[in-house]
Motif scaffolding. Sequence first.
Motif, PDB file in Angstrom:
ATOM      1  N   GLU A 296     -83.962  19.049  43.897  1.00 21.78           N
ATOM      2  CA  GLU A 296     -83.691  20.487  43.928  1.00 21.78           C
ATOM      3  C   GLU A 296     -84.979  21.287  44.060  1.00 21.78           C
ATOM      4  O   GLU A 296     -85.050  22.244  44.844  1.00 21.78           O
ATOM      5  N   ALA A 297     -86.009  20.910  43.289  1.00 17.54           N
ATOM      6  CA  ALA A 297     -87.276  21.627  43.367  1.00 17.54           C
ATOM      7  C   ALA A 297     -87.919  21.457  44.734  1.00 17.54           C
ATOM      8  O   ALA A 297     -88.502  22.408  45.290  1.00 17.54           O
ATOM      9  N   VAL A 327     -90.910  16.098  35.911  1.00 18.41           N
ATOM     10  CA  VAL A 327     -90.467  16.747  37.149  1.00 18.41           C
ATOM     11  C   VAL A 327     -91.574  17.638  37.715  1.00 18.41           C
ATOM     12  O   VAL A 327     -91.872  17.602  38.928  1.00 18.41           O
ATOM     13  N   LEU A 328     -92.203  18.444  36.868  1.00 15.40           N
ATOM     14  CA  LEU A 328     -93.272  19.332  37.349  1.00 15.40           C
ATOM     15  C   LEU A 328     -94.464  18.537  37.871  1.00 15.40           C
ATOM     16  O   LEU A 328     -95.073  18.900  38.889  1.00 15.40           O
ATOM     17  N   ALA A 329     -94.823  17.449  37.165  1.00 14.48           N
ATOM     18  CA  ALA A 329     -95.932  16.622  37.642  1.00 14.48           C
ATOM     19  C   ALA A 329     -95.586  15.971  38.978  1.00 14.48           C
ATOM     20  O   ALA A 329     -96.433  15.892  39.884  1.00 14.48           O
ATOM     21  N   ALA A 330     -94.338  15.483  39.110  1.00 12.63           N
ATOM     22  CA  ALA A 330     -93.919  14.887  40.378  1.00 12.63           C
ATOM     23  C   ALA A 330     -93.930  15.918  41.504  1.00 12.63           C
ATOM     24  O   ALA A 330     -94.351  15.623  42.634  1.00 12.63           O
ATOM     25  N   VAL A 359     -89.077   5.273  31.641  1.00  8.17           N
ATOM     26  CA  VAL A 359     -88.760   5.919  32.912  1.00  8.17           C
ATOM     27  C   VAL A 359     -90.051   6.018  33.712  1.00  8.17           C
ATOM     28  O   VAL A 359     -91.110   6.352  33.153  1.00  8.17           O
ATOM     29  N   ALA A 360     -89.980   5.729  35.006  1.00  7.27           N
ATOM     30  CA  ALA A 360     -91.157   5.805  35.872  1.00  7.27           C
ATOM     31  C   ALA A 360     -90.788   6.565  37.139  1.00  7.27           C
ATOM     32  O   ALA A 360     -89.736   6.311  37.749  1.00  7.27           O
ATOM     33  N   VAL A 361     -91.658   7.485  37.541  1.00  9.87           N
ATOM     34  CA  VAL A 361     -91.501   8.239  38.784  1.00  9.87           C
ATOM     35  C   VAL A 361     -92.701   7.906  39.664  1.00  9.87           C
ATOM     36  O   VAL A 361     -93.857   8.049  39.230  1.00  9.87           O
ATOM     37  N   ARG A 389    -100.591  17.217  31.869  1.00  5.47           N
ATOM     38  CA  ARG A 389     -99.208  17.578  31.547  1.00  5.47           C
ATOM     39  C   ARG A 389     -98.423  16.366  31.061  1.00  5.47           C
ATOM     40  O   ARG A 389     -97.682  16.445  30.076  1.00  5.47           O
ATOM     41  N   VAL A 390     -98.551  15.243  31.742  1.00  2.00           N
ATOM     42  CA  VAL A 390     -97.815  14.049  31.337  1.00  2.00           C
ATOM     43  C   VAL A 390     -98.351  13.495  30.019  1.00  2.00           C
ATOM     44  O   VAL A 390     -97.587  13.061  29.143  1.00  2.00           O
ATOM     45  N   THR A 391     -99.670  13.533  29.856  1.00  2.00           N
ATOM     46  CA  THR A 391    -100.256  13.052  28.605  1.00  2.00           C
ATOM     47  C   THR A 391     -99.793  13.889  27.421  1.00  2.00           C
ATOM     48  O   THR A 391     -99.595  13.367  26.314  1.00  2.00           O
ATOM     49  N   ALA A 392     -99.615  15.195  27.621  1.00  2.00           N
ATOM     50  CA  ALA A 392     -99.223  16.090  26.531  1.00  2.00           C
ATOM     51  C   ALA A 392     -97.866  15.738  25.944  1.00  2.00           C
ATOM     52  O   ALA A 392     -97.593  16.067  24.782  1.00  2.00           O
TER      53      ALA A 392
END
Length: 418
Positions: A296-297, A327-330, A359-361, A389-392
């Motif tokens: 969607e994004a 999602v934002l990082a991807a 889960v892995a993207v 972002r992902v680390t946070a």
Amino acid sequence: MSDTGRSVLDEAWGRIPHTRETTEEPGSFTQTRIERVITLLVGPGCLVLGAQAFVAAFGPGDETPGWHLPLVVGVFLPLIAMVVACTIGRFARLFSGIFAVAFVVALALWPAATVDGSAPSVTENPWIFFLINVATVAAVVAFPLPLQVVWTIAVPLLFGLARLVQADFAPDFLLPVLLDVSFACILGSVLVTLGWMYRSVAGNVDETRSRAVSSYASAAAAEATERERVAVAALMHDSVLGALLAAERATTPRERTLAVSMAREALMRLANAEKDALEGSDEPVDAARLADDIEEAAHEFGVDLTVTRRVQFGTPRVPGRVARALVLAAMQAVANAVQHAEARGLSVELNGYADPGSVAVRVRDAGGGFDLSAIPEDRLGIRGSIIARVTAVGGRSDIDTGPAGTTVLLEWESGDRW
């Protein structure tokens, strides 16, 4: 302490279960409890000594007619009020102070009340003697330490003086009165010392706790500030710098459409920044939902993208904030692929594993790659919008880039943190 630290301290204190004695101030938790313990001990103790004095007051008195009843009423009514107040824990200091003062007044009036009375007995003390240390305990409850010391010394001395005046300073009374005064001073000193010791210990405990909580609040405030800085930096890059760069480099209708979509997204995110729009809800979502959100994004950015999904049965649900961060990082990785690799070979895979629950993207492109170490410090597309972002949210990120293309791997594993 800063305002942020104070707010964290107040929030932490608000989570502690409170009773009536501990609702006002976090810095006096133990001290308030000690004060309550003291009043609970004083109430029954004074009741026992008061009952002994009250029984003695019914015997033959040393007072002249007309003095006995006013003195008894003037002493025992405040005493009863003090015992009740100490027992229920309300107005204990007030009524204890009233009794302490009333008893001193009674001692001051004792010579006048016994001037024409019967001859005093050397072996038997009057009923008022049994309340000397009750007055000392009342001072411990009601007054600060200097006045407690004054009452501990002055009340026995005043009793001794009143007793000697009553006996016209007869030599036979000197030794018994001296012994009574000494005993009352010693016992009163012990009571005052115990009260001072327990209050000092409680004060030190409260001070130590306050410093520890303040230190925690400062650390929590610093961590919150750093997280906010990273979030704002990522927001600025994702929403503003990304839109500006896309607009600057747009040369085709597809790229212009992408720039317009990114600008619209930037305005929406900035408008909702104070509402934590980037974090979203903590309500867990299915792992497959991440693929839907990425598609969607990407569509909003003008990229037709189909996410390949491989989600095993039993894959854990992903907390809302974690899902939003992935999602934002991807999407940042997708935007980088569109801007720098013209979306050549762009593909996105979502994998969900039941054991271990994770889960892995994976975002791939077939561009020319880049030198990760050569990225300037002020460019936050990878450092802030992907890695930080992902680390946070407790995840991991890995970037593999070279002449054959770039692969961005985003992973999150279910654990105790969530």
